[in-house]
Write a protein that holds these residues in place. Structure first.
Motif, PDB file in Angstrom:
ATOM      1  N   GLU A  48      16.626  75.034  62.908  1.00 22.49           N
ATOM      2  CA  GLU A  48      14.969  75.094  62.491  1.00 22.49           C
ATOM      3  C   GLU A  48      14.420  74.448  61.845  1.00 22.49           C
ATOM      4  O   GLU A  48      13.248  73.618  61.690  1.00 22.49           O
ATOM      5  N   ASP A  63       9.237  79.847  60.248  1.00 22.92           N
ATOM      6  CA  ASP A  63       9.993  80.886  61.050  1.00 22.92           C
ATOM      7  C   ASP A  63      11.674  80.653  60.263  1.00 22.92           C
ATOM      8  O   ASP A  63      12.356  81.644  60.125  1.00 22.92           O
ATOM      9  N   ALA A 141      12.489  77.365  69.251  1.00 27.70           N
ATOM     10  CA  ALA A 141      12.216  78.685  69.160  1.00 27.70           C
ATOM     11  C   ALA A 141      12.728  79.511  70.246  1.00 27.70           C
ATOM     12  O   ALA A 141      12.895  80.839  70.007  1.00 27.70           O
ATOM     13  N   GLY A 144      15.831  80.769  69.165  1.00 24.64           N
ATOM     14  CA  GLY A 144      15.719  81.824  68.253  1.00 24.64           C
ATOM     15  C   GLY A 144      15.595  83.403  69.099  1.00 24.64           C
ATOM     16  O   GLY A 144      15.951  84.139  68.641  1.00 24.64           O
ATOM     17  N   ASP A 175      12.000  88.895  64.230  1.00 23.12           N
ATOM     18  CA  ASP A 175      12.194  87.648  64.374  1.00 23.12           C
ATOM     19  C   ASP A 175      12.108  86.909  65.968  1.00 23.12           C
ATOM     20  O   ASP A 175      11.789  86.190  66.217  1.00 23.12           O
ATOM     21  N   SER A 179       9.646  84.248  67.175  1.00 27.65           N
ATOM     22  CA  SER A 179      10.067  83.028  67.755  1.00 27.65           C
ATOM     23  C   SER A 179       9.387  82.881  69.147  1.00 27.65           C
ATOM     24  O   SER A 179       9.157  81.980  69.832  1.00 27.65           O
TER      25      SER A 179
END
Length: 315
Positions: A48, A63, A141, A144, A175, A179
Protein backbone atom coordinates in the motif's frame (compact mmCIF):
# COMPACT_ATOMS: atom_id res chain seq x y z
CA UNK A 1 -10.71 -16.68 59.22
CA UNK A 2 -9.96 -19.33 56.69
CA UNK A 3 -10.47 -18.73 53.00
CA UNK A 4 -12.25 -21.45 51.09
CA UNK A 5 -11.23 -21.72 47.47
CA UNK A 6 -13.33 -23.77 45.10
CA UNK A 7 -12.69 -24.21 41.41
CA UNK A 8 -15.07 -26.56 39.64
CA UNK A 9 -13.97 -29.54 37.61
CA UNK A 10 -10.39 -28.51 37.03
CA UNK A 11 -6.99 -28.41 38.61
CA UNK A 12 -4.61 -25.47 38.48
CA UNK A 13 -1.92 -26.60 36.06
CA UNK A 14 1.13 -24.40 36.12
CA UNK A 15 0.74 -23.33 32.50
CA UNK A 16 -2.87 -22.18 33.13
CA UNK A 17 -3.91 -23.61 29.78
CA UNK A 18 -6.78 -25.64 31.26
CA UNK A 19 -10.50 -25.26 30.63
CA UNK A 20 -12.65 -23.65 33.33
CA UNK A 21 -15.90 -25.55 33.69
CA UNK A 22 -16.13 -26.16 29.97
CA UNK A 23 -14.97 -22.72 28.79
CA UNK A 24 -11.68 -22.47 26.91
CA UNK A 25 -9.57 -19.35 26.64
CA UNK A 26 -9.34 -17.94 23.14
CA UNK A 27 -5.61 -17.07 22.98
CA UNK A 28 -4.65 -20.72 23.63
CA UNK A 29 -5.45 -21.66 20.04
CA UNK A 30 -4.73 -18.44 18.17
CA UNK A 31 -0.94 -18.48 17.81
CA UNK A 32 -0.99 -19.37 14.13
CA UNK A 33 -3.87 -16.97 13.51
CA UNK A 34 -1.85 -14.07 14.89
CA UNK A 35 1.21 -15.16 12.87
CA UNK A 36 -0.72 -15.45 9.60
CA UNK A 37 -2.60 -12.19 10.18
CA UNK A 38 0.54 -10.24 11.05
CA UNK A 39 2.51 -11.62 8.08
CA UNK A 40 -0.25 -10.93 5.52
CA UNK A 41 -0.92 -7.43 6.82
CA UNK A 42 2.78 -6.52 6.96
CA UNK A 43 3.15 -7.46 3.30
CA UNK A 44 0.01 -5.51 2.45
CA UNK A 45 1.19 -2.39 4.31
CA UNK A 46 4.40 -2.38 2.29
CA UNK A 47 2.43 -2.78 -0.95
CA UNK A 48 0.00 0.00 0.00
CA UNK A 49 2.78 2.44 0.85
CA UNK A 50 4.67 1.76 -2.38
CA UNK A 51 1.66 1.94 -4.66
CA UNK A 52 0.01 4.70 -2.64
CA UNK A 53 2.96 7.02 -3.18
CA UNK A 54 3.23 5.93 -6.81
CA UNK A 55 -0.47 6.64 -7.38
CA UNK A 56 -0.43 9.81 -5.25
CA UNK A 57 -3.42 8.48 -3.30
CA UNK A 58 -3.88 9.77 0.23
CA UNK A 59 -6.69 7.27 0.78
CA UNK A 60 -4.31 4.39 0.05
CA UNK A 61 -1.53 5.87 2.19
CA UNK A 62 -4.01 6.52 5.03
CA UNK A 63 -5.18 2.95 4.83
CA UNK A 64 -1.55 1.79 4.94
CA UNK A 65 -0.97 3.79 8.14
CA UNK A 66 -4.12 2.31 9.58
CA UNK A 67 -3.01 -1.19 8.61
CA UNK A 68 0.43 -0.58 10.10
CA UNK A 69 -1.22 0.18 13.44
CA UNK A 70 -3.14 -3.07 13.03
CA UNK A 71 0.07 -5.03 12.45
CA UNK A 72 1.50 -3.59 15.67
CA UNK A 73 -1.79 -4.36 17.43
CA UNK A 74 -1.70 -7.97 16.21
CA UNK A 75 1.89 -8.38 17.41
CA UNK A 76 1.01 -6.87 20.80
CA UNK A 77 -2.03 -9.10 21.18
CA UNK A 78 0.00 -12.13 20.14
CA UNK A 79 2.72 -11.32 22.66
CA UNK A 80 0.16 -10.73 25.40
CA UNK A 81 -1.56 -14.04 24.64
CA UNK A 82 1.81 -15.78 24.93
CA UNK A 83 2.64 -13.99 28.19
CA UNK A 84 -0.74 -14.90 29.65
CA UNK A 85 0.25 -18.57 29.41
CA UNK A 86 3.46 -18.12 31.40
CA UNK A 87 3.40 -19.83 34.75
CA UNK A 88 3.15 -17.80 37.98
CA UNK A 89 6.29 -16.72 39.81
CA UNK A 90 7.12 -15.72 43.38
CA UNK A 91 6.70 -12.09 42.33
CA UNK A 92 3.76 -12.46 39.94
CA UNK A 93 1.45 -14.98 41.56
CA UNK A 94 -1.18 -14.69 38.81
CA UNK A 95 1.46 -14.99 36.10
CA UNK A 96 1.35 -12.34 33.35
CA UNK A 97 -2.30 -12.51 32.41
CA UNK A 98 -2.88 -8.77 32.75
CA UNK A 99 -0.39 -8.18 29.95
CA UNK A 100 -3.32 -8.85 27.62
CA UNK A 101 -5.19 -5.88 29.14
CA UNK A 102 -2.17 -3.60 28.70
CA UNK A 103 -1.87 -4.74 25.09
CA UNK A 104 -5.53 -3.94 24.43
CA UNK A 105 -5.09 -0.50 26.01
CA UNK A 106 -1.97 0.28 23.94
CA UNK A 107 -3.72 -1.06 20.86
CA UNK A 108 -6.58 1.41 21.37
CA UNK A 109 -4.11 4.26 21.82
CA UNK A 110 -2.41 3.41 18.52
CA UNK A 111 -5.73 3.55 16.70
CA UNK A 112 -6.63 6.97 18.11
CA UNK A 113 -3.20 8.40 17.26
CA UNK A 114 -3.54 7.09 13.70
CA UNK A 115 -6.86 8.97 13.41
CA UNK A 116 -5.17 12.30 14.12
CA UNK A 117 -2.55 11.83 11.40
CA UNK A 118 -5.09 10.81 8.78
CA UNK A 119 -7.40 13.76 9.54
CA UNK A 120 -4.63 16.35 9.31
CA UNK A 121 -3.41 15.11 5.93
CA UNK A 122 -6.95 14.74 4.58
CA UNK A 123 -7.79 18.35 5.43
CA UNK A 124 -4.65 19.49 3.61
CA UNK A 125 -5.65 17.49 0.53
CA UNK A 126 -9.17 18.97 0.59
CA UNK A 127 -7.60 22.43 0.39
CA UNK A 128 -5.23 21.40 -2.41
CA UNK A 129 -6.61 18.36 -4.35
CA UNK A 130 -4.08 16.24 -6.22
CA UNK A 131 -4.46 13.83 -9.17
CA UNK A 132 -4.77 10.12 -8.35
CA UNK A 133 -3.88 7.01 -10.37
CA UNK A 134 -7.28 5.40 -9.94
CA UNK A 135 -6.66 1.95 -11.46
CA UNK A 136 -3.65 1.30 -9.23
CA UNK A 137 -5.63 2.33 -6.16
CA UNK A 138 -8.52 0.04 -7.12
CA UNK A 139 -6.30 -3.01 -7.59
CA UNK A 140 -4.36 -2.54 -4.34
CA UNK A 141 -7.46 -1.74 -2.28
CA UNK A 142 -9.26 -4.78 -3.71
CA UNK A 143 -6.36 -6.91 -2.50
CA UNK A 144 -6.89 -5.34 0.91
CA UNK A 145 -10.52 -6.44 0.95
CA UNK A 146 -9.41 -10.04 0.40
CA UNK A 147 -6.54 -9.99 2.94
CA UNK A 148 -8.37 -8.17 5.72
CA UNK A 149 -11.61 -10.06 5.19
CA UNK A 150 -9.80 -13.38 5.29
CA UNK A 151 -7.90 -12.41 8.46
CA UNK A 152 -11.16 -11.32 10.12
CA UNK A 153 -12.64 -14.76 9.44
CA UNK A 154 -9.68 -16.35 11.26
CA UNK A 155 -10.49 -14.36 14.41
CA UNK A 156 -14.28 -14.63 14.17
CA UNK A 157 -14.79 -17.62 16.46
CA UNK A 158 -12.90 -16.04 19.39
CA UNK A 159 -14.30 -12.51 19.24
CA UNK A 160 -16.84 -12.95 22.06
CA UNK A 161 -14.52 -14.50 24.65
CA UNK A 162 -11.45 -12.24 24.65
CA UNK A 163 -11.00 -8.48 24.34
CA UNK A 164 -7.73 -8.88 22.43
CA UNK A 165 -9.29 -11.28 19.93
CA UNK A 166 -12.26 -8.97 19.61
CA UNK A 167 -9.94 -6.04 19.00
CA UNK A 168 -8.10 -7.94 16.26
CA UNK A 169 -11.38 -9.01 14.68
CA UNK A 170 -12.79 -5.46 14.70
CA UNK A 171 -9.59 -4.11 13.19
CA UNK A 172 -9.73 -6.57 10.33
CA UNK A 173 -13.44 -6.09 9.64
CA UNK A 174 -13.02 -2.31 9.66
CA UNK A 175 -10.00 -2.62 7.35
CA UNK A 176 -11.92 -4.75 4.87
CA UNK A 177 -14.75 -2.19 4.84
CA UNK A 178 -12.34 0.70 4.47
CA UNK A 179 -10.54 -0.98 1.57
CA UNK A 180 -13.89 -1.55 -0.13
CA UNK A 181 -14.65 2.15 0.34
CA UNK A 182 -11.33 3.05 -1.29
CA UNK A 183 -12.18 0.83 -4.26
CA UNK A 184 -15.53 2.60 -4.71
CA UNK A 185 -14.03 6.08 -4.28
CA UNK A 186 -11.24 5.42 -6.78
CA UNK A 187 -13.77 4.08 -9.29
CA UNK A 188 -15.86 7.24 -8.96
CA UNK A 189 -12.76 9.44 -9.31
CA UNK A 190 -11.87 7.68 -12.59
CA UNK A 191 -15.40 8.24 -13.92
CA UNK A 192 -15.96 11.82 -12.73
CA UNK A 193 -12.56 13.35 -12.02
CA UNK A 194 -13.70 14.42 -8.53
CA UNK A 195 -10.30 14.60 -6.83
CA UNK A 196 -11.82 15.71 -3.52
CA UNK A 197 -13.18 12.17 -3.07
CA UNK A 198 -9.70 10.87 -2.19
CA UNK A 199 -9.28 13.00 0.97
CA UNK A 200 -13.00 12.68 1.69
CA UNK A 201 -12.78 8.89 1.84
CA UNK A 202 -9.72 9.33 4.09
CA UNK A 203 -11.91 11.21 6.56
CA UNK A 204 -14.40 8.35 6.44
CA UNK A 205 -11.52 5.96 7.18
CA UNK A 206 -10.57 8.15 10.14
CA UNK A 207 -14.15 8.00 11.46
CA UNK A 208 -14.23 4.20 11.19
CA UNK A 209 -10.88 3.89 12.96
CA UNK A 210 -11.99 6.28 15.70
CA UNK A 211 -15.22 4.35 16.28
CA UNK A 212 -13.48 1.00 16.71
CA UNK A 213 -10.62 2.53 18.70
CA UNK A 214 -12.92 4.36 21.11
CA UNK A 215 -14.88 1.21 22.01
CA UNK A 216 -11.68 -0.75 22.53
CA UNK A 217 -10.21 2.07 24.64
CA UNK A 218 -13.32 2.27 26.82
CA UNK A 219 -13.36 -1.46 27.54
CA UNK A 220 -9.61 -1.81 28.08
CA UNK A 221 -9.47 1.20 30.45
CA UNK A 222 -12.34 -0.34 32.41
CA UNK A 223 -10.43 -3.62 32.77
CA UNK A 224 -7.17 -1.83 33.62
CA UNK A 225 -8.99 -0.04 36.48
CA UNK A 226 -10.33 -3.38 37.77
CA UNK A 227 -13.85 -2.55 36.65
CA UNK A 228 -16.50 -5.24 36.34
CA UNK A 229 -16.08 -6.69 32.81
CA UNK A 230 -18.73 -5.89 30.25
CA UNK A 231 -21.50 -8.46 30.15
CA UNK A 232 -21.48 -9.11 33.92
CA UNK A 233 -23.92 -7.32 36.21
CA UNK A 234 -22.67 -6.99 39.79
CA UNK A 235 -26.23 -6.76 41.17
CA UNK A 236 -27.23 -10.04 39.51
CA UNK A 237 -24.19 -11.83 40.94
CA UNK A 238 -24.91 -10.40 44.39
CA UNK A 239 -28.55 -11.49 44.19
CA UNK A 240 -27.50 -15.00 43.20
CA UNK A 241 -25.06 -15.31 46.10
CA UNK A 242 -27.52 -13.79 48.59
CA UNK A 243 -30.17 -16.27 47.49
CA UNK A 244 -28.06 -19.34 48.22
CA UNK A 245 -29.39 -21.75 50.81
CA UNK A 246 -28.35 -20.69 54.31
CA UNK A 247 -26.67 -17.43 53.24
CA UNK A 248 -27.97 -14.41 55.18
CA UNK A 249 -25.49 -11.76 53.97
CA UNK A 250 -22.96 -11.10 51.20
CA UNK A 251 -20.16 -8.56 51.65
CA UNK A 252 -16.70 -7.71 50.32
CA UNK A 253 -17.85 -8.77 46.84
CA UNK A 254 -15.40 -7.90 44.07
CA UNK A 255 -15.41 -8.84 40.39
CA UNK A 256 -12.53 -7.94 38.10
CA UNK A 257 -10.63 -9.12 35.03
CA UNK A 258 -7.50 -11.21 35.50
CA UNK A 259 -6.93 -10.94 31.76
CA UNK A 260 -8.94 -10.04 28.67
CA UNK A 261 -10.62 -13.45 28.77
CA UNK A 262 -10.73 -14.54 32.41
CA UNK A 263 -12.79 -13.01 35.23
CA UNK A 264 -12.21 -13.41 38.96
CA UNK A 265 -14.49 -12.97 41.96
CA UNK A 266 -13.96 -12.78 45.72
CA UNK A 267 -16.75 -12.60 48.29
CA UNK A 268 -17.59 -13.20 51.93
CA UNK A 269 -20.74 -15.26 52.53
CA UNK A 270 -22.32 -15.20 55.98
CA UNK A 271 -23.77 -18.70 56.47
CA UNK A 272 -24.46 -19.57 60.10
CA UNK A 273 -24.98 -23.23 59.27
CA UNK A 274 -21.39 -23.53 58.11
CA UNK A 275 -20.16 -24.86 54.76
CA UNK A 276 -18.92 -27.95 53.03
CA UNK A 277 -16.99 -28.72 49.87
CA UNK A 278 -20.11 -29.65 47.91
CA UNK A 279 -21.62 -26.23 48.65
CA UNK A 280 -18.50 -24.36 47.56
CA UNK A 281 -17.97 -26.39 44.41
CA UNK A 282 -21.61 -26.02 43.44
CA UNK A 283 -21.51 -22.23 43.87
CA UNK A 284 -18.33 -21.86 41.84
CA UNK A 285 -19.61 -24.08 39.07
CA UNK A 286 -22.79 -22.02 38.85
CA UNK A 287 -20.78 -18.77 38.77
CA UNK A 288 -18.81 -20.20 35.87
CA UNK A 289 -21.80 -21.32 33.82
CA UNK A 290 -24.20 -18.51 34.65
CA UNK A 291 -21.87 -15.48 34.75
CA UNK A 292 -18.70 -16.66 32.95
CA UNK A 293 -16.70 -16.15 36.15
CA UNK A 294 -14.16 -18.97 36.28
CA UNK A 295 -11.88 -17.98 39.16
CA UNK A 296 -13.98 -17.60 42.33
CA UNK A 297 -12.65 -17.34 45.88
CA UNK A 298 -15.28 -17.56 48.61
CA UNK A 299 -14.91 -16.99 52.34
CA UNK A 300 -17.71 -18.47 54.42
CA UNK A 301 -18.37 -16.94 57.84
CA UNK A 302 -20.68 -17.99 60.66
CA UNK A 303 -21.50 -14.40 61.70
CA UNK A 304 -21.18 -11.00 60.02
CA UNK A 305 -20.35 -8.94 63.11
CA UNK A 306 -16.87 -10.43 63.50
CA UNK A 307 -15.67 -9.49 59.99
CA UNK A 308 -14.06 -6.06 59.71
CA UNK A 309 -15.00 -5.92 56.01
CA UNK A 310 -18.75 -6.10 56.76
CA UNK A 311 -21.24 -4.60 55.96
CA UNK A 312 -21.51 -4.83 52.17
CA UNK A 313 -20.91 -1.07 51.65
CA UNK A 314 -17.42 -1.28 53.14
CA UNK A 315 -14.42 -1.95 50.92
Amino acid sequence: MAHDHAHPDHSHAHDHSHDHAGHSHAPDNFGWTFAIGAALNTAFVIAELIFGYAANSLALISDAIHNLSDVIALLLAWGAAWLSQKQPTQRHTYGYRRASILAALFNAGLLLVAVGGIVVEAVNRLVEPAPVAGLTVILVAALGVVINGGTALLFMRGRHGDLNIRGAYLHMVADAGVSLGVVIAASVIMLTGWLWLDPAISLVIAAVVFWSGWGLARDSVNLALDGVPRGIELAQVRDYLAGLQGVIEVHDLHIWAMSTNETALTAHLVRPGGNDDAFLHGVCEELSHRFNIHHATLQVEAAADVCKLAPAERV
